[in-house]
Write an enzyme that holds these catalytic residues in place. Sequence first.
Site, PDB file in Angstrom:
ATOM      1  N   TYR A 177      11.728   8.236   0.520  1.00  0.00           N
ATOM      2  CA  TYR A 177      11.442   7.582  -0.446  1.00  0.00           C
ATOM      3  C   TYR A 177      11.366   7.869  -1.518  1.00  0.00           C
ATOM      4  O   TYR A 177      12.308   6.754  -2.810  1.00  0.00           O
ATOM      5  CB  TYR A 177       9.796   7.223  -0.316  1.00  0.00           C
ATOM      6  CG  TYR A 177       9.699   6.390   0.946  1.00  0.00           C
ATOM      7  CD1 TYR A 177       9.934   5.123   1.207  1.00  0.00           C
ATOM      8  CD2 TYR A 177       8.500   7.266   1.860  1.00  0.00           C
ATOM      9  CE1 TYR A 177       8.789   4.475   2.135  1.00  0.00           C
ATOM     10  CE2 TYR A 177       7.860   6.429   2.755  1.00  0.00           C
ATOM     11  CZ  TYR A 177       8.329   5.295   3.230  1.00  0.00           C
ATOM     12  OH  TYR A 177       7.473   5.151   3.973  1.00  0.00           O
ATOM     13  N   ARG A 189      14.511   4.096  11.600  1.00  0.00           N
ATOM     14  CA  ARG A 189      12.673   4.790  11.399  1.00  0.00           C
ATOM     15  C   ARG A 189      12.481   4.119  12.777  1.00  0.00           C
ATOM     16  O   ARG A 189      12.797   3.846  13.461  1.00  0.00           O
ATOM     17  CB  ARG A 189      11.853   4.160  10.708  1.00  0.00           C
ATOM     18  CG  ARG A 189      12.542   4.829   8.757  1.00  0.00           C
ATOM     19  CD  ARG A 189      12.215   4.776   7.821  1.00  0.00           C
ATOM     20  NE  ARG A 189      10.945   5.498   7.896  1.00  0.00           N
ATOM     21  CZ  ARG A 189       9.609   5.652   7.547  1.00  0.00           C
ATOM     22  NH1 ARG A 189       9.499   4.141   5.919  1.00  0.00           N
ATOM     23  NH2 ARG A 189       8.786   5.948   6.703  1.00  0.00           N
ATOM     24  N   ARG A 239       4.847  10.760  -2.940  1.00  0.00           N
ATOM     25  CA  ARG A 239       5.063  10.559  -0.951  1.00  0.00           C
ATOM     26  C   ARG A 239       6.345  10.690  -0.397  1.00  0.00           C
ATOM     27  O   ARG A 239       7.423   9.790  -0.624  1.00  0.00           O
ATOM     28  CB  ARG A 239       4.847   8.861  -1.142  1.00  0.00           C
ATOM     29  CG  ARG A 239       4.813   8.201   0.121  1.00  0.00           C
ATOM     30  CD  ARG A 239       4.092   7.136  -0.278  1.00  0.00           C
ATOM     31  NE  ARG A 239       4.144   6.320   1.297  1.00  0.00           N
ATOM     32  CZ  ARG A 239       4.226   5.598   2.013  1.00  0.00           C
ATOM     33  NH1 ARG A 239       5.042   4.497   1.302  1.00  0.00           N
ATOM     34  NH2 ARG A 239       4.314   5.135   2.786  1.00  0.00           N
ATOM     35  N   HIS A 276      12.658  -3.069   1.441  1.00  0.00           N
ATOM     36  CA  HIS A 276      12.032  -1.862   1.586  1.00  0.00           C
ATOM     37  C   HIS A 276      13.043  -1.089   0.741  1.00  0.00           C
ATOM     38  O   HIS A 276      14.903  -0.746   0.901  1.00  0.00           O
ATOM     39  CB  HIS A 276      12.436  -1.932   3.198  1.00  0.00           C
ATOM     40  CG  HIS A 276      11.349  -2.961   3.920  1.00  0.00           C
ATOM     41  ND1 HIS A 276      10.239  -2.392   3.842  1.00  0.00           N
ATOM     42  CD2 HIS A 276      11.640  -3.597   4.099  1.00  0.00           C
ATOM     43  CE1 HIS A 276       9.742  -3.744   4.266  1.00  0.00           C
ATOM     44  NE2 HIS A 276      10.757  -4.555   4.421  1.00  0.00           N
ATOM     45  N   GLU A 317      12.481  -9.936   0.787  1.00  0.00           N
ATOM     46  CA  GLU A 317      11.947  -8.724   1.281  1.00  0.00           C
ATOM     47  C   GLU A 317      12.551  -7.620   0.851  1.00  0.00           C
ATOM     48  O   GLU A 317      14.084  -7.342   1.131  1.00  0.00           O
ATOM     49  CB  GLU A 317      11.340  -9.195   2.243  1.00  0.00           C
ATOM     50  CG  GLU A 317      11.263  -7.960   3.563  1.00  0.00           C
ATOM     51  CD  GLU A 317      10.660  -8.389   4.496  1.00  0.00           C
ATOM     52  OE1 GLU A 317      10.607  -9.123   5.501  1.00  0.00           O
ATOM     53  OE2 GLU A 317      10.355  -7.259   5.647  1.00  0.00           O
ATOM     54  N   ALA A 330       3.613  -1.540   4.059  1.00  0.00           N
ATOM     55  CA  ALA A 330       2.800  -1.055   5.748  1.00  0.00           C
ATOM     56  C   ALA A 330       2.649  -2.044   6.270  1.00  0.00           C
ATOM     57  O   ALA A 330       2.403  -2.447   7.559  1.00  0.00           O
ATOM     58  CB  ALA A 330       1.470  -0.441   5.854  1.00  0.00           C
ATOM     59  N   ASN A 337       7.990  -5.791  -1.534  1.00  0.00           N
ATOM     60  CA  ASN A 337       8.036  -4.841  -1.080  1.00  0.00           C
ATOM     61  C   ASN A 337       6.624  -4.283   0.211  1.00  0.00           C
ATOM     62  O   ASN A 337       5.603  -4.375  -1.022  1.00  0.00           O
ATOM     63  CB  ASN A 337       8.292  -3.377  -1.124  1.00  0.00           C
ATOM     64  CG  ASN A 337       8.582  -2.017  -0.381  1.00  0.00           C
ATOM     65  OD1 ASN A 337       8.224  -2.856   0.676  1.00  0.00           O
ATOM     66  ND2 ASN A 337       9.123  -1.522  -0.487  1.00  0.00           N
ATOM     67  N   PRO A 360       0.727  -1.599  -0.473  1.00  0.00           N
ATOM     68  CA  PRO A 360      -0.162  -0.117  -0.326  1.00  0.00           C
ATOM     69  C   PRO A 360       0.763   1.498   0.266  1.00  0.00           C
ATOM     70  O   PRO A 360       1.705   1.762   0.620  1.00  0.00           O
ATOM     71  CB  PRO A 360      -0.267   0.050   1.065  1.00  0.00           C
ATOM     72  CG  PRO A 360       0.160  -1.267   1.982  1.00  0.00           C
ATOM     73  CD  PRO A 360       0.568  -2.286   1.195  1.00  0.00           C
ATOM     74  N   ASN A 361       0.381   2.044  -1.095  1.00  0.00           N
ATOM     75  CA  ASN A 361       0.439   3.647  -1.276  1.00  0.00           C
ATOM     76  C   ASN A 361       1.759   3.931  -1.817  1.00  0.00           C
ATOM     77  O   ASN A 361       2.341   4.955  -2.349  1.00  0.00           O
ATOM     78  CB  ASN A 361       1.138   4.327  -0.085  1.00  0.00           C
ATOM     79  CG  ASN A 361      -0.285   4.360   1.662  1.00  0.00           C
ATOM     80  OD1 ASN A 361      -1.208   4.447   0.726  1.00  0.00           O
ATOM     81  ND2 ASN A 361       0.142   3.663   2.685  1.00  0.00           N
TER      82      ASN A 361
HETATM   83  C1  DQA Z   1       8.419   0.890   3.201  1.00  0.00           C
HETATM   84  C2  DQA Z   1       8.777   0.750   4.805  1.00  0.00           C
HETATM   85  C3  DQA Z   1       7.549   0.758   5.560  1.00  0.00           C
HETATM   86  O1  DQA Z   1       8.001   0.637   7.200  1.00  0.00           O
HETATM   87  C4  DQA Z   1       6.593   1.028   4.957  1.00  0.00           C
HETATM   88  O2  DQA Z   1       5.483   1.577   5.702  1.00  0.00           O
HETATM   89  C5  DQA Z   1       6.553   1.865   3.479  1.00  0.00           C
HETATM   90  C6  DQA Z   1       7.510   1.117   2.404  1.00  0.00           C
HETATM   91  C7  DQA Z   1       9.683   1.170   2.696  1.00  0.00           C
HETATM   92  O3  DQA Z   1      10.076   0.784   0.834  1.00  0.00           O
HETATM   93  O4  DQA Z   1      10.900   1.898   3.351  1.00  0.00           O
HETATM   94  O5  DQA Z   1       5.141   1.755   3.055  1.00  0.00           O
HETATM   95  O6  DQA Z   1       8.563  -0.823   3.227  1.00  0.00           O
END
Ligand code: DQA
Length: 148
Positions: A24, A108, A19, A101, A99, A78, A75, A11-12
């Site tokens: 990011y 963080r 964003r 990120h 995985e 959240a 990825n 998501p997002n």
């Molecule tokens: C994320 C890190 C997560 O904590 C966050 O909720 C994201 C992006 C990253 O790519 O750094 O949406 O997965």
Amino acid sequence: MPTTILVLNGPNLNLLGMREPATYGHETLDDVAQRCHETAAACGLEVDFFQTNHEGEMIDRIHLARGTCAGILINPAAWTHTSVAIRDALAAVELPVIEVHLSNVHKRETFRHHSFASPIAVGVICGLGSHGYRLGLDHFAHLLGAKP
Ligand code: DQA
């Protein structure tokens, strides 16, 4: 034997580029997809790139990978920190999982330090921006002996 890596984005991540760019970066998700396709081609792999904001849709997409994909680069965004259902879906399909990120989640907030996915992943890459996706794909090529 399948040579497609399913690259999943939670998501997002569709808002990448606008964003929180300080966290990011400025690349869009289309830029990341483009880089993944280029890297995969150079590694002798194909990429199926997917993003959703809907948890059930993500779970359905993971299920479809069984028997059709060689591995999953995810990825979970959240959902990393919240979703037992996505962890269970990843475990159920019995494919190697990496995985990734974009940000260094360990630098963080503490709620980002725990991942439900990490215990079932081959490895975890974080904090290297979109380069992490390319490193993950390169590792799949190594795992699958696909590199030309
Ligand atoms: C994320 C890190 C997560 O904590 C966050 O909720 C994201 C992006 C990253 O790519 O750094 O949406 O997965």
